[in-house]
Structures are given as structure tokens and as C-alpha cells.
Motif scaffolding. Structure first.
Motif, short mmCIF file in Angstrom:
data_model
loop_
_atom_site.label_atom_id
_atom_site.label_comp_id
_atom_site.label_asym_id
_atom_site.label_seq_id
_atom_site.Cartn_x
_atom_site.Cartn_y
_atom_site.Cartn_z
N ARG A 174 -3.55 -62.52 -53.67
CA ARG A 174 -2.15 -62.95 -53.67
C ARG A 174 -1.89 -64.03 -52.62
O ARG A 174 -1.12 -64.96 -52.85
CB ARG A 174 -1.24 -61.75 -53.43
CG ARG A 174 0.24 -62.10 -53.31
CD ARG A 174 1.08 -60.88 -53.03
NE ARG A 174 1.04 -59.91 -54.11
CZ ARG A 174 1.69 -58.75 -54.08
NH1 ARG A 174 2.42 -58.42 -53.02
NH2 ARG A 174 1.62 -57.92 -55.10
N TYR A 175 -2.56 -63.90 -51.48
CA TYR A 175 -2.32 -64.83 -50.38
C TYR A 175 -3.38 -65.92 -50.30
O TYR A 175 -3.09 -67.03 -49.82
CB TYR A 175 -2.29 -64.06 -49.06
CG TYR A 175 -1.19 -63.01 -49.04
CD1 TYR A 175 0.14 -63.39 -48.92
CD2 TYR A 175 -1.49 -61.67 -49.20
CE1 TYR A 175 1.15 -62.44 -48.93
CE2 TYR A 175 -0.48 -60.71 -49.21
CZ TYR A 175 0.83 -61.10 -49.08
OH TYR A 175 1.82 -60.16 -49.11
N LEU A 176 -4.59 -65.65 -50.76
CA LEU A 176 -5.64 -66.66 -50.68
C LEU A 176 -5.59 -67.63 -51.86
O LEU A 176 -5.91 -68.81 -51.71
CB LEU A 176 -7.01 -65.99 -50.62
CG LEU A 176 -7.30 -65.15 -49.37
CD1 LEU A 176 -8.69 -64.53 -49.44
CD2 LEU A 176 -7.15 -65.99 -48.10
N ASP A 177 -5.21 -67.15 -53.04
CA ASP A 177 -5.19 -68.00 -54.23
C ASP A 177 -3.87 -68.76 -54.36
O ASP A 177 -3.85 -69.90 -54.81
CB ASP A 177 -5.43 -67.17 -55.49
CG ASP A 177 -6.80 -66.52 -55.51
OD1 ASP A 177 -7.65 -66.92 -54.69
OD2 ASP A 177 -7.01 -65.60 -56.32
N GLY A 178 -2.77 -68.10 -53.98
CA GLY A 178 -1.47 -68.73 -54.06
C GLY A 178 -1.01 -68.95 -55.49
O GLY A 178 -1.66 -68.50 -56.44
N PRO A 179 0.09 -69.69 -55.68
CA PRO A 179 0.95 -70.19 -54.60
C PRO A 179 1.71 -69.05 -53.92
O PRO A 179 2.03 -68.04 -54.53
CB PRO A 179 1.90 -71.15 -55.31
CG PRO A 179 1.91 -70.69 -56.73
CD PRO A 179 0.56 -70.11 -57.02
N VAL A 180 2.01 -69.26 -52.64
CA VAL A 180 2.71 -68.26 -51.82
C VAL A 180 4.14 -68.72 -51.62
O VAL A 180 4.38 -69.85 -51.19
CB VAL A 180 2.00 -68.10 -50.45
CG1 VAL A 180 2.77 -67.12 -49.58
CG2 VAL A 180 0.57 -67.64 -50.65
N ALA A 225 -0.39 -66.42 -44.84
CA ALA A 225 -1.37 -66.94 -45.79
C ALA A 225 -2.30 -67.94 -45.12
O ALA A 225 -3.53 -67.93 -45.36
CB ALA A 225 -0.65 -67.58 -46.97
N ASP A 226 -1.76 -68.81 -44.26
CA ASP A 226 -2.60 -69.78 -43.55
C ASP A 226 -3.55 -69.07 -42.58
O ASP A 226 -4.73 -69.43 -42.47
CB ASP A 226 -1.73 -70.77 -42.78
CG ASP A 226 -1.09 -71.81 -43.68
OD1 ASP A 226 -1.52 -71.92 -44.86
OD2 ASP A 226 -0.16 -72.51 -43.22
N GLY A 233 -12.23 -68.17 -43.85
CA GLY A 233 -13.05 -69.38 -43.98
C GLY A 233 -12.84 -70.12 -45.28
O GLY A 233 -13.78 -70.73 -45.81
N VAL A 234 -11.60 -70.09 -45.80
CA VAL A 234 -11.31 -70.81 -47.04
C VAL A 234 -10.12 -71.74 -46.80
O VAL A 234 -9.44 -71.66 -45.78
CB VAL A 234 -11.00 -69.83 -48.20
CG1 VAL A 234 -12.19 -68.92 -48.45
CG2 VAL A 234 -9.75 -69.00 -47.91
N SER A 235 -9.86 -72.61 -47.77
CA SER A 235 -8.74 -73.54 -47.66
C SER A 235 -7.42 -72.79 -47.81
O SER A 235 -7.32 -71.82 -48.56
CB SER A 235 -8.84 -74.61 -48.74
OG SER A 235 -10.03 -75.35 -48.60
N PRO A 236 -6.38 -73.25 -47.11
CA PRO A 236 -5.07 -72.59 -47.25
C PRO A 236 -4.52 -72.75 -48.66
O PRO A 236 -4.80 -73.75 -49.33
CB PRO A 236 -4.21 -73.31 -46.21
CG PRO A 236 -4.89 -74.61 -45.96
CD PRO A 236 -6.36 -74.36 -46.14
N PRO A 237 -3.73 -71.80 -49.12
CA PRO A 237 -3.22 -71.85 -50.49
C PRO A 237 -2.03 -72.79 -50.62
O PRO A 237 -1.43 -73.22 -49.64
CB PRO A 237 -2.78 -70.40 -50.73
CG PRO A 237 -2.32 -69.95 -49.37
CD PRO A 237 -3.28 -70.60 -48.40
N LYS A 238 -1.70 -73.09 -51.85
CA LYS A 238 -0.48 -73.83 -52.14
C LYS A 238 0.73 -72.97 -51.78
O LYS A 238 0.69 -71.75 -51.89
CB LYS A 238 -0.43 -74.19 -53.63
CG LYS A 238 0.81 -74.97 -54.05
CD LYS A 238 0.77 -75.26 -55.55
CE LYS A 238 2.04 -76.00 -55.98
NZ LYS A 238 2.03 -76.32 -57.43
#
Length: 293
Positions: A174-180, A225-226, A233-238
Motif C-alpha cells: 500500500r505504501y511502497l507501490d502507491g499512489p499514497v 511512505a518516503d 531501499g526502493v524508490s518513493p511511491p507516487k
């Protein structure tokens, strides 16, 4: 003490283990075979009963403390009313009529009863303003837990929990894939939810009170989420504002719009010491598993 946990699910199983370890005699009550097996696996007695059926409740032994932690079988308001209001009222009436009625009842409610406060702080003194029919049902159940118990000589307590999380409920995607969507996250780890109820009972605290069950720090969903993405270790979500989500999805429910910060000062005043004071401590096992997975 003799304790009956009615609707012994995510919080109830943890509560039952904690109280059993402290030397109390605990029974957990569920209807399904899977629920009964989970109680037995947790190490305390399992009893099958339907909380809306007074005759069925005869299988549950007398108890000094009742904990009503049932969840609705469906998402609709009818299922919620059956589980939260009708079931609770049946329990109060049935146990209240016994030769040895319970001394206390704790009902687990939700911070959702506050509705939207545009990001402002709420606490036990804040007047609830339910935003949905389901939340109005929860508010009605709170009145049963405090008023109808008193009519039968039982001291009621309502614990309004924030979002429960922990093993099997981290919802990382929910928080890593987004959007949040923007707003505040008010949370409590499952172990602390159970710990708070156990503390109120064993410390003989909060009789005839409402207590907020949330951790020390409401967090911005965007900031959380950030932080979670960085830790994993992944990119922040939309990220979306509520307006952007409404435009993308053709509308947003009143529940999704509800935004508030819940204060736990009263629970702290009553002496509860959190195992996971914030989501940063509580999510560590999930982050570690993600990085190792």
C-alpha cells in the motif's frame, strides 16, 4: 481472573496469550473451526458460540472480565450492526442476567467515529462525528458498552483503536507501490492494542471511560511512505492529494477524506508503556523481511 474474549481474532489472540501468561483463566469465543483452531494454537481455551444468539452463549462460562472484540463478517452496515450492536447487546443482556455477572466489559471500537477534523488533534474530549453509516453503528455500540452495561451493574470501557498493524497486517505494498493519498496515519501495533486492553483490566483503570488506543505519533502518510521506501531501499511511491485521487477515481468516500491526529495522552496517563511507540519501531521486522526477501 476469569476472562472471556468474545470475537477472539487479531487483537483477541494476542490479548489471550498475554493474560494467560499473567496467570488469568482465559476463554476465546469464535464461531468458525478456523477461529477455534487459532485460539487453541495460541494456548488457551476455545469455545464456539454465536454472539447474537443468547442460547448459544450458554456455552461460554461465567467471567469476571468480558472483552468484546468482534469484527463484522461483511463490509456493509447491516453486517456491522449485527456484529457490533446486536451482538454486544445480546452479550450484555445474557451475561448481566447471570447469577454471577461480570464486573467489567471492554469494547474495542475505532477512531473512525471522530470523522474528519482536517488534520487537527482529537482526544477523548472531542465529540465524535461519524462520517459513514458503519461508523455511526460503531458509535451506537459504544453507547451500549457504556450505558446498557451500567444498567446491569457492569462497568464498561471503550477503547477506540487506530489502524491496527503487525504480522500479517503490514500492508507494505500500500505504501511502497502507491499512489499514497495525503493525510495522517494513526496506528497501533497489534501487540500494543492487546497490551493496552490487558493493562486497563489488570490495573483496574478506565472504568466507565473512553480511551484512545493509538501510538505516540500520528504520521503524515506521505512522510511515512518516503521513510518506508528509503528503509526498504526502493524508490518513493507516487503521491496524491485527496483532490487528485478524486479526479483519478471519480470521487473519494467520506471515510477516505477523514483526516485527524489522535492523541494518546490519556492512555499514557493511565500507565501504559508501549512496546512499539511509533511505526518506525513497529515496522522494523517487516522492513528486515522485505530486504532479506
Amino acid at each position: 481472573m476469569q476472562v472471556a474474549i468474545l470475537g477472539c481474532g487479531y487483537v483477541g489472540l494476542r490479548l489471550g496469550r498475554q493474560l494467560t501468561d499473567e496467570g488469568h483463566d482465559v476463554v476465546g469465543v469464535r464461531r468458525s473451526d478456523a477461529g477455534l483452531d487459532a485460539i487453541a494454537d495460541a494456548g488457551f481455551e476455545a469455545v464456539r458460540a454465536d454472539l447474537t444468539d443468547a442460547a448459544s452463549l450458554t456455552a461460554v462460562p461465567d467471567a469476571d472480565w468480558l472483552v468484546y472484540a468482534a469484527s463484522a463478517g461483511g463490509r456493509g452496515s447491516d453486517a456491522a450492526r449485527a456484529a457490533y450492536v446486536e451482538g454486544l447487546r445480546t452479550v450484555v443482556e445474557t451475561f448481566g442476567e447471570r447469577a454471577s455477572p461480570p464486573d467489567r466489559l471492554v469494547y474495542t471500537s475505532s477512531t473512525g467515529v471522530y470523522g474528519d477534523h482536517d488534520g487537527d488533534w482529537v482526544d477523548e474530549s472531542t465529540t465524535p462525528d461519524p462520517a459513514t453509516e458503519r461508523q455511526r453503528v460503531l458509535r451506537e455500540a459504544e453507547r451500549v458498552a457504556l450505558s446498557e452495561t451500567a444498567d446491569r451493574g457492569i462497568d464498561g470501557t471503550v477503547v477506540r483503536f487506530g489502524g491496527l498493524y503487525g504480522p500479517n497486517r503490514y500492508r507494505m505494498d500500500r505504501y511502497l507501490d502507491g499512489p499514497v493519498t495525503d493525510g495522517y496515519l494513526n496506528s497501533i501495533h497489534g501487540d500494543d492494542a492487546a497490551g493496552a486492553v490487558a493493562h486497563l483490566l489488570t490495573a483496574d483503570a478506565a472504568r466507565d471511560e473512553v480511551v484512545l488506543g493509538v501510538d505516540d505519533e500520528p504520521v503524515s502518510k506521505w512522510a511515512f511512505a518516503d521513510w518506508l521506501a528509503e528503509q526498504c531501499g526502493v524508490s518513493p511511491p507516487k503521491k496524491w492529494t485527496v483532490a487528485e485521487r478524486a479526479a483519478a477515481e471519480g470521487g473519494v468516500s467520506r471515510r477516505a477524506r477523514a483526516n485527524k491526529r489522535c492523541a494518546n495522552d490519556r492512555l499514557r496517563e493511565l500507565g501504559y508503556d508501549f512496546r512499539y511507540p511509533t511505526v518506525r519501531e513497529g515496522y522494523r521486522p517487516a522492513i528486515r523481511a522485505f530486504r532479506e526477501g
